[in-house]
Write a protein that holds these residues in place. Structure first.
Motif, mmCIF file in Angstrom:
data_model
loop_
_atom_site.group_PDB
_atom_site.id
_atom_site.type_symbol
_atom_site.label_atom_id
_atom_site.label_comp_id
_atom_site.label_asym_id
_atom_site.label_seq_id
_atom_site.Cartn_x
_atom_site.Cartn_y
_atom_site.Cartn_z
ATOM 1 N N HIS A 154 17.713 74.595 46.631
ATOM 2 C CA HIS A 154 18.974 74.892 47.328
ATOM 3 C C HIS A 154 19.102 74.136 48.661
ATOM 4 O O HIS A 154 20.192 73.672 49.017
ATOM 5 C CB HIS A 154 19.016 76.407 47.555
ATOM 6 C CG HIS A 154 20.215 76.914 48.262
ATOM 7 N ND1 HIS A 154 21.382 77.252 47.603
ATOM 8 C CD2 HIS A 154 20.435 77.180 49.577
ATOM 9 C CE1 HIS A 154 22.265 77.685 48.496
ATOM 10 N NE2 HIS A 154 21.721 77.656 49.698
ATOM 11 N N HIS A 158 21.904 71.492 50.350
ATOM 12 C CA HIS A 158 22.595 71.485 51.647
ATOM 13 C C HIS A 158 22.503 70.101 52.311
ATOM 14 O O HIS A 158 23.471 69.628 52.907
ATOM 15 C CB HIS A 158 22.008 72.547 52.586
ATOM 16 C CG HIS A 158 22.569 73.929 52.359
ATOM 17 N ND1 HIS A 158 23.910 74.216 52.490
ATOM 18 C CD2 HIS A 158 21.967 75.110 52.038
ATOM 19 C CE1 HIS A 158 24.123 75.508 52.252
ATOM 20 N NE2 HIS A 158 22.962 76.077 51.964
ATOM 21 N N SER A 183 21.202 78.345 58.250
ATOM 22 C CA SER A 183 21.977 79.230 57.372
ATOM 23 C C SER A 183 21.593 80.671 57.648
ATOM 24 O O SER A 183 20.916 80.972 58.640
ATOM 25 C CB SER A 183 21.716 78.867 55.912
ATOM 26 O OG SER A 183 20.414 79.258 55.566
ATOM 27 N N GLY A 184 22.022 81.555 56.743
ATOM 28 C CA GLY A 184 21.696 82.967 56.913
ATOM 29 C C GLY A 184 20.224 83.254 56.650
ATOM 30 O O GLY A 184 19.680 84.246 57.117
ATOM 31 N N GLY A 185 19.574 82.376 55.897
ATOM 32 C CA GLY A 185 18.175 82.610 55.553
ATOM 33 C C GLY A 185 17.220 81.594 56.144
ATOM 34 O O GLY A 185 16.004 81.781 56.098
ATOM 35 N N GLY A 210 21.675 82.132 61.335
ATOM 36 C CA GLY A 210 22.833 82.847 60.771
ATOM 37 C C GLY A 210 22.600 84.352 60.783
ATOM 38 O O GLY A 210 23.520 85.148 61.031
ATOM 39 N N ASP A 214 24.769 87.247 62.398
ATOM 40 C CA ASP A 214 25.196 88.417 61.627
ATOM 41 C C ASP A 214 24.788 89.717 62.318
ATOM 42 O O ASP A 214 25.544 90.696 62.339
ATOM 43 C CB ASP A 214 24.607 88.365 60.206
ATOM 44 C CG ASP A 214 25.169 87.199 59.389
ATOM 45 O OD1 ASP A 214 26.271 86.712 59.721
ATOM 46 O OD2 ASP A 214 24.497 86.774 58.435
ATOM 47 N N PRO A 225 30.389 88.463 56.863
ATOM 48 C CA PRO A 225 29.350 87.783 57.622
ATOM 49 C C PRO A 225 29.806 87.540 59.056
ATOM 50 O O PRO A 225 30.950 87.178 59.304
ATOM 51 C CB PRO A 225 29.160 86.474 56.864
ATOM 52 C CG PRO A 225 30.476 86.216 56.195
ATOM 53 C CD PRO A 225 31.116 87.555 55.955
ATOM 54 N N GLY A 227 28.868 85.378 61.517
ATOM 55 C CA GLY A 227 28.922 84.084 62.204
ATOM 56 C C GLY A 227 30.328 83.702 62.629
ATOM 57 O O GLY A 227 30.598 83.487 63.821
ATOM 58 N N PRO A 228 31.253 83.629 61.685
ATOM 59 C CA PRO A 228 32.616 83.222 62.049
ATOM 60 C C PRO A 228 33.277 84.201 63.032
ATOM 61 O O PRO A 228 34.053 83.782 63.895
ATOM 62 C CB PRO A 228 33.367 83.232 60.713
ATOM 63 C CG PRO A 228 32.317 83.206 59.655
ATOM 64 C CD PRO A 228 31.084 83.796 60.233
ATOM 65 N N GLY A 319 25.258 77.119 56.082
ATOM 66 C CA GLY A 319 26.459 77.857 56.465
ATOM 67 C C GLY A 319 26.792 77.797 57.946
ATOM 68 O O GLY A 319 27.966 77.725 58.332
ATOM 69 N N VAL A 320 25.766 77.799 58.813
ATOM 70 C CA VAL A 320 26.026 77.794 60.257
ATOM 71 C C VAL A 320 26.539 76.423 60.721
ATOM 72 O O VAL A 320 27.072 76.290 61.826
ATOM 73 C CB VAL A 320 24.767 78.253 61.047
ATOM 74 C CG1 VAL A 320 25.047 78.371 62.531
ATOM 75 C CG2 VAL A 320 24.267 79.600 60.513
ATOM 76 N N ALA A 322 29.097 75.320 59.825
ATOM 77 C CA ALA A 322 30.542 75.520 59.984
ATOM 78 C C ALA A 322 30.879 75.877 61.434
ATOM 79 O O ALA A 322 32.051 75.933 61.804
ATOM 80 C CB ALA A 322 31.026 76.628 59.050
ATOM 81 N N ASN A 323 29.857 76.108 62.252
ATOM 82 C CA ASN A 323 30.105 76.502 63.642
ATOM 83 C C ASN A 323 30.489 75.294 64.492
ATOM 84 O O ASN A 323 29.690 74.373 64.717
ATOM 85 C CB ASN A 323 28.854 77.182 64.214
ATOM 86 C CG ASN A 323 29.094 77.715 65.613
ATOM 87 O OD1 ASN A 323 29.206 76.947 66.572
ATOM 88 N ND2 ASN A 323 29.212 79.023 65.733
ATOM 89 N N THR A 352 29.049 76.385 53.623
ATOM 90 C CA THR A 352 28.438 77.566 53.008
ATOM 91 C C THR A 352 28.129 77.241 51.543
ATOM 92 O O THR A 352 28.526 76.200 51.015
ATOM 93 C CB THR A 352 29.368 78.794 53.136
ATOM 94 O OG1 THR A 352 30.674 78.397 52.790
ATOM 95 C CG2 THR A 352 29.373 79.327 54.550
ATOM 96 N N ASP A 353 27.394 78.158 50.913
ATOM 97 C CA ASP A 353 26.865 77.869 49.586
ATOM 98 C C ASP A 353 27.952 77.472 48.591
ATOM 99 O O ASP A 353 29.030 78.056 48.568
ATOM 100 C CB ASP A 353 26.104 79.092 49.065
ATOM 101 C CG ASP A 353 24.847 79.332 49.891
ATOM 102 O OD1 ASP A 353 24.457 78.425 50.654
ATOM 103 O OD2 ASP A 353 24.269 80.418 49.759
HETATM 104 O O1 KG4 Z 1 24.344 78.669 53.707
HETATM 105 P P1 KG4 Z 1 24.972 80.009 53.650
HETATM 106 O O2 KG4 Z 1 26.323 80.148 52.986
HETATM 107 O O3 KG4 Z 1 24.070 81.037 52.916
HETATM 108 C C1 KG4 Z 1 22.699 81.042 53.063
HETATM 109 O O4 KG4 Z 1 22.050 80.251 52.331
HETATM 110 O O5 KG4 Z 1 22.255 81.803 53.943
HETATM 111 O O6 KG4 Z 1 25.049 80.567 55.173
HETATM 112 C C2 KG4 Z 1 25.609 81.813 55.485
HETATM 113 C C3 KG4 Z 1 25.428 82.088 56.972
HETATM 114 C C4 KG4 Z 1 25.790 83.509 57.406
HETATM 115 O O7 KG4 Z 1 24.738 84.016 58.214
HETATM 116 C C5 KG4 Z 1 27.052 83.298 58.239
HETATM 117 O O8 KG4 Z 1 27.227 84.270 59.255
HETATM 118 C C6 KG4 Z 1 26.814 81.937 58.814
HETATM 119 O O9 KG4 Z 1 26.244 81.197 57.754
HETATM 120 N N1 KG4 Z 1 28.055 81.280 59.272
HETATM 121 C C7 KG4 Z 1 28.304 80.985 60.557
HETATM 122 C C8 KG4 Z 1 29.612 80.439 60.598
HETATM 123 N N2 KG4 Z 1 30.089 80.403 59.308
HETATM 124 C C9 KG4 Z 1 29.115 80.924 58.519
HETATM 125 N N3 KG4 Z 1 27.566 81.153 61.673
HETATM 126 C C10 KG4 Z 1 28.093 80.759 62.843
HETATM 127 N N4 KG4 Z 1 29.331 80.245 62.968
HETATM 128 C C11 KG4 Z 1 30.118 80.051 61.880
HETATM 129 N N5 KG4 Z 1 31.330 79.525 62.010
#
Ligand code: KG4
Ligand code: ZN
Length: 394
Positions: A154, A158, A183-185, A210, A214, A225, A227-228, A319-320, A322-323, A352-353
């Motif tokens: 995975h 990314h 990311s979240g993990g 992430g 969260d 979630p 982050g956004p 996912g992060v 996207a910040n 994000t995924d």
């Molecule tokens: O990559 P992903 O979709 O899933 C994992 O593999 O974890 O990442 C999801 C993470 C979540 O913790 C979410 O809160 C974070 O990405 N996230 C953000 C933003 N958009 C998504 N964190 C900070 N700012 C953002 N704009």
């Protein structure tokens, strides 16, 4: 060649058909069809992702998604004559996952597959019960239709997703590359001397970035979630130029290594919130300070890593990515850093995924396709590190 890709590692069920002309990494790609079903609305009620709930939702949605994507891509035809699924093909699945086995048997009896050369599937890292849904689906389709399976990491997805800026080709970065996967993990720094070689050189010692977003969101009463949501609140503080709050810690900023720690910042936020009544503006100012603190730590570690490895380009994935605040800081860094000259970030929809990135990673490993007879070797690997790709397959 046409690749069917399946992603079920966390809370998104995603399926793509990608057409690749030429060899990785010089191929021209066309996304023939791609769908993503997000379970976020379900997980929001629990304030996070429960593996058993994620698994149940993947099982429900995976066959309808396959039908939609394969038919939109023109890779599936309705059968004209009645057939029965070969009795032994799904025995392995019937015992453990009867509803999935039934859905796939029904799928086979209705449709022929056309032109699918391989099936890429995420095998890790991720939530094990969730990963198995994708893997079992890929294995079943492989047995039923005789198509090989390509196991995908995975995190490599990314990395490659962030190079798919124009939606047709992979940007060729100057090597060595430094990849920041957030990311979240995961929170990882990866040194990439060439295509396909990954050395993890830094990672978080506690929470992923992430996850910290969260958890802070949860403390602030914002939905999952987070982050956004936290980021939106921080933007309010910037737009209103609200006065600064007392600084939060920047853990491990000068630790001299490339590791991260985010649980301390989160705990500091907790102390600022618990037992207090913050106004909306005070909460926004705290969100801004949190975002600034993590951004500063991330930028510093990236700068240190790039200096240590003479990295010429930076790839930001996860996912992060996207910040906007973090990405802007990293773009600025690349213009100032002595070795870095470019920064790739995920195109819209691929932060994000998703399964487009899984299809790209599958294409990078077509020579590792597993024949239907050897499918038992494909297992869910919840802690599958990107560093292990080079070791196992080099
Ligand atoms: O990559 P992903 O979709 O899933 C994992 O593999 O974890 O990442 C999801 C993470 C979540 O913790 C979410 O809160 C974070 O990405 N996230 C953000 C933003 N958009 C998504 N964190 C900070 N700012 C953002 N704009
Ligand atoms: Zn991810």
């Amino acid at each position: 060649m046409k690749l069917l890709a399946i992603e079920t590692s966390c809370d998104e069920t995603a399926v793509t058909v990608l057409e690749a002309t030429g060899n990785f990494p010089d191929a021209t790609y066309r996304v023939l069809s791609s769908e993503l079903y997000s379970q976020i609305d379900i997980h929001r009620d629990f304030g996070g992702v429960f593996p058993s709930v994620a698994k149940r939702e993947h099982v429900k949605i995976i066959t309808p998604l396959l039908e939609k994507v394969l038919s939109d891509a023109g890779c599936m035809q309705k059968r004209e004559a009645d057939v029965n699924a070969p009795a032994a093909a799904l025995d392995f699945l019937h015992e453990r996952e009867a509803p999935l086995a039934d859905a796939l048997t029904h799928f086979y009896e209705q449709y022929e597959l056309a032109d699918v050369d391989a099936i890429g599937v995420t095998v890790g890292p991720g939530l094990e019960p969730a990963l198995w849904v994708g893997i079992n689906t890929a294995r079943s389709l492989s047995r039923l239709y005789g198509v090989p399976v390509i196991p995908v990491n995975h995190m490599e997805g990314h990395v490659l997703g962030s190079l798919f800026e124009d939606g047709n080709t992979l940007t060729h970065p100057a090597f060595p590359v430094l990849a920041l996967l957030i990311s979240g993990g995961h929170t990882e720094l990866i040194h990439m001397p060439t295509w396909g070689t990954y050395e993890k050189v830094g990672q978080t010692r506690d929470d992923a970035i992430g996850e910290a977003f969260d958890k802070v969101a949860r403390l602030m009463g914002l939905p999952y979630p987070g982050g956004p949501e936290v980021s939106r609140l921080a933007a309010v503080a910037r737009a209103k130029t609200l006065p600064a709050v007392a600084p939060l810690p920047r853990p491990m900023l000068d630790s001299g290594d490339l590791d991260f720690s985010f649980s301390g910042i989160k705990t500091a936020v907790r102390y600022r919130i618990e037992g207090q009544t913050l106004s909306h503006d005070e909460q926004a100012a705290l969100a801004r300070e949190f975002e600034d603190a993590v951004t500063e730590v991330v930028a510093k570690k990236v700068a240190d890593a790039a200096t240590r490895f003479n990295s010429r380009s930076l790839i930001v994935g996860g996912g992060v990515a996207a910040n906007q605040q973090i990405v802007a800081a990293l773009h600025t860094l690349t213009t100032q850093h002595p070795t870095l000259c470019a920064c790739a970030t995920p195109p819209a929809g691929l932060a994000t995924d998703n399964s487009v990135m899984i299809a790209l990673a599958a294409h990078a490993h077509t020579e590792h396709a597993v024949a239907p007879a050897a499918l038992d070797t494909i297992m869910a690997r919840n802690r599958y590190s990107i560093s292990d790709i080079s070791e196992n397959r080099g």
